[in-house]
Design a protein around this motif. Structure first.
Motif, mmCIF file in Angstrom:
data_model
loop_
_atom_site.group_PDB
_atom_site.id
_atom_site.type_symbol
_atom_site.label_atom_id
_atom_site.label_comp_id
_atom_site.label_asym_id
_atom_site.label_seq_id
_atom_site.Cartn_x
_atom_site.Cartn_y
_atom_site.Cartn_z
ATOM 1 N N ASN A 125 0.808 -1.221 0.000
ATOM 2 C CA ASN A 125 0.000 0.000 0.000
ATOM 3 C C ASN A 125 0.844 1.275 0.000
ATOM 4 O OD1 ASN A 125 -2.568 -1.328 0.140
ATOM 5 N ND2 ASN A 125 -2.096 -1.838 2.267
ATOM 6 N N ASP A 126 2.143 1.107 -0.163
ATOM 7 C CA ASP A 126 3.058 2.260 -0.185
ATOM 8 C C ASP A 126 3.629 2.406 -1.598
ATOM 9 O OD1 ASP A 126 5.021 4.169 0.109
ATOM 10 O OD2 ASP A 126 5.855 3.318 1.938
ATOM 11 N N PRO A 127 3.178 3.410 -2.364
ATOM 12 C CA PRO A 127 3.625 3.562 -3.756
ATOM 13 C C PRO A 127 4.877 4.419 -3.936
ATOM 14 C CG PRO A 127 1.902 5.145 -3.313
ATOM 15 C CD PRO A 127 2.115 4.373 -2.020
ATOM 16 N N ARG A 128 5.474 4.892 -2.834
ATOM 17 C CA ARG A 128 6.526 5.902 -2.962
ATOM 18 C C ARG A 128 7.784 5.408 -3.683
ATOM 19 N NH1 ARG A 128 6.802 7.809 3.173
ATOM 20 N NH2 ARG A 128 6.290 5.586 3.438
ATOM 21 N N LEU A 129 8.045 4.121 -3.651
ATOM 22 C CA LEU A 129 9.261 3.615 -4.296
ATOM 23 C C LEU A 129 8.954 2.877 -5.594
ATOM 24 C CD1 LEU A 129 11.217 2.511 -1.100
ATOM 25 C CD2 LEU A 129 11.432 4.625 -2.423
ATOM 26 N N ASP A 130 7.772 3.113 -6.148
ATOM 27 C CA ASP A 130 7.404 2.466 -7.408
ATOM 28 C C ASP A 130 8.260 2.933 -8.580
ATOM 29 O OD1 ASP A 130 5.484 1.083 -6.033
ATOM 30 O OD2 ASP A 130 3.762 2.182 -6.859
ATOM 31 N N GLY A 131 8.916 4.082 -8.452
ATOM 32 C CA GLY A 131 9.790 4.590 -9.516
ATOM 33 C C GLY A 131 11.251 4.202 -9.323
ATOM 34 N N TRP A 132 11.480 3.230 -8.446
ATOM 35 C CA TRP A 132 12.843 2.781 -8.147
ATOM 36 C C TRP A 132 12.986 1.294 -8.445
ATOM 37 C CZ3 TRP A 132 16.623 6.189 -6.690
ATOM 38 C CH2 TRP A 132 16.170 7.500 -6.476
ATOM 39 N N ARG A 133 14.181 0.875 -8.827
ATOM 40 C CA ARG A 133 14.403 -0.530 -9.165
ATOM 41 C C ARG A 133 14.791 -1.349 -7.942
ATOM 42 N NH1 ARG A 133 15.757 -4.228 -13.334
ATOM 43 N NH2 ARG A 133 15.627 -6.224 -12.266
ATOM 44 N N GLU A 134 15.773 -0.845 -7.147
ATOM 45 C CA GLU A 134 16.301 -1.676 -6.051
ATOM 46 C C GLU A 134 17.097 -0.820 -5.077
ATOM 47 O OE1 GLU A 134 18.724 -4.202 -8.473
ATOM 48 O OE2 GLU A 134 20.082 -2.565 -8.955
ATOM 49 N N LEU A 163 27.322 -2.947 3.497
ATOM 50 C CA LEU A 163 27.123 -2.902 4.943
ATOM 51 C C LEU A 163 27.392 -1.500 5.478
ATOM 52 C CD1 LEU A 163 28.728 -6.312 5.905
ATOM 53 C CD2 LEU A 163 26.292 -5.748 5.894
ATOM 54 N N TRP A 164 28.080 -0.660 4.712
ATOM 55 C CA TRP A 164 28.315 0.720 5.155
ATOM 56 C C TRP A 164 28.003 1.752 4.060
ATOM 57 C CZ3 TRP A 164 32.275 -2.923 5.061
ATOM 58 C CH2 TRP A 164 33.230 -2.783 4.037
ATOM 59 N N HIS A 165 27.391 1.317 2.963
ATOM 60 C CA HIS A 165 26.815 2.313 2.059
ATOM 61 C C HIS A 165 25.512 1.779 1.466
ATOM 62 C CE1 HIS A 165 28.436 0.285 -1.645
ATOM 63 N NE2 HIS A 165 27.499 0.984 -2.253
ATOM 64 N N ILE A 166 24.577 2.700 1.249
ATOM 65 C CA ILE A 166 23.299 2.352 0.632
ATOM 66 C C ILE A 166 23.399 2.614 -0.863
ATOM 67 C CG2 ILE A 166 20.870 3.021 0.413
ATOM 68 C CD1 ILE A 166 20.827 3.536 3.405
ATOM 69 N N HIS A 167 23.024 1.607 -1.635
ATOM 70 C CA HIS A 167 22.951 1.739 -3.089
ATOM 71 C C HIS A 167 21.481 1.808 -3.483
ATOM 72 C CE1 HIS A 167 23.528 0.866 -7.401
ATOM 73 N NE2 HIS A 167 22.430 0.143 -7.245
ATOM 74 N N LEU A 168 21.156 2.737 -4.370
ATOM 75 C CA LEU A 168 19.805 2.897 -4.900
ATOM 76 C C LEU A 168 19.864 2.938 -6.420
ATOM 77 C CD1 LEU A 168 19.111 5.729 -2.410
ATOM 78 C CD2 LEU A 168 17.573 3.752 -2.533
ATOM 79 N N SER A 169 19.044 2.120 -7.075
ATOM 80 C CA SER A 169 18.906 2.186 -8.524
ATOM 81 C C SER A 169 17.533 2.750 -8.853
ATOM 82 C CB SER A 169 19.023 0.783 -9.153
ATOM 83 O OG SER A 169 20.288 0.211 -8.910
#
Length: 200
Positions: A125-134, A163-169
């Motif tokens: 029910n949370d659409p906020r990350l629908d424009g993100w892959r991973e 473990l010490w950096h966040i990756h976002l695609s």
């Protein structure tokens, strides 16, 4: 095991896992230090600045890197690379990267932000990350990397550097979108879906 020692052990583990190619690189303090501005959208640079403001003590791990995947441009990737095959990755500029690395220090809490990303991804029910892959990161205190594929709604993982950096695609058709990045920031701030909708 203390955090510094644990990191040293993990770095050695990562080095072995990646054939000895692992290194903790130094990164610019802000997105303004981006050495490849032609390959990074204005909205992407803005997001990197917002992340640093959100959590002081973190650093910009970079957007563009000349390697396969979302950190590279669509045009520079092999035609069979997973980051350019889906319809959502066929749109947007072909000359811009679509991934973000956000690096955490000993004094900052990567688990807080990773946990919020994971919870949002699991919530239908949370659409906020629908424009993100991973995303990949560290959501607890173990030595396993947590992550989520927002497109397939499945758990994902990656190498120990996360473990010490966040990756976002990001979906490539959203690279120039400020709204898509604001939705991500809403999740990272710990807002509810209702709060996000009220502030849109």
């Amino acid at each position: 095991m203390n955090t510094i020692l644990r990191r040293s052990v993990l770095a050695v583990t990562a080095s072995a896992t990646l054939g000895g190619a692992f290194a903790v690189a130094t990164t610019p303090a802000t997105a303004a230090g981006n050495p490849h501005p032609d390959k990074v959208a204005e909205a992407s640079s803005w997001l990197q600045e917002e992340l640093l403001t959100l959590q002081p003590g973190t650093t910009d791990g970079g957007v563009y890197t000349d390697k396969p995947g979302y950190h590279n441009t669509r045009a520079a990737n092999d035609p069979t690379d997973y980051s350019i095959l889906d319809e959502k990755d066929q749109g947007g500029p072909s000359d811009k990267a679509a991934a973000y690395d956000w690096t955490f220090s000993e004094a900052t809490n990567i688990a807080e932000y990773s946990s919020r990303l994971l919870a949002s991804g699991k919530d239908s029910n949370d659409p906020r990350l629908d424009g993100w892959r991973e995303f990949f990161g560290q959501a607890d205190n173990d030595t396993d990397v947590e992550g989520w594929d927002f497109r397939t709604d499945e758990a994902a993982t990656s190498d120990p550097s996360h473990l010490w950096h966040i990756h976002l695609s990001e979906d490539r058709d959203k690279v120039t979108s400020f709204e898509n990045k604001k939705a991500l920031l809403s999740v990272l701030r710990g807002e509810t879906v209702d709060q996000w909708r009220l502030n849109k």
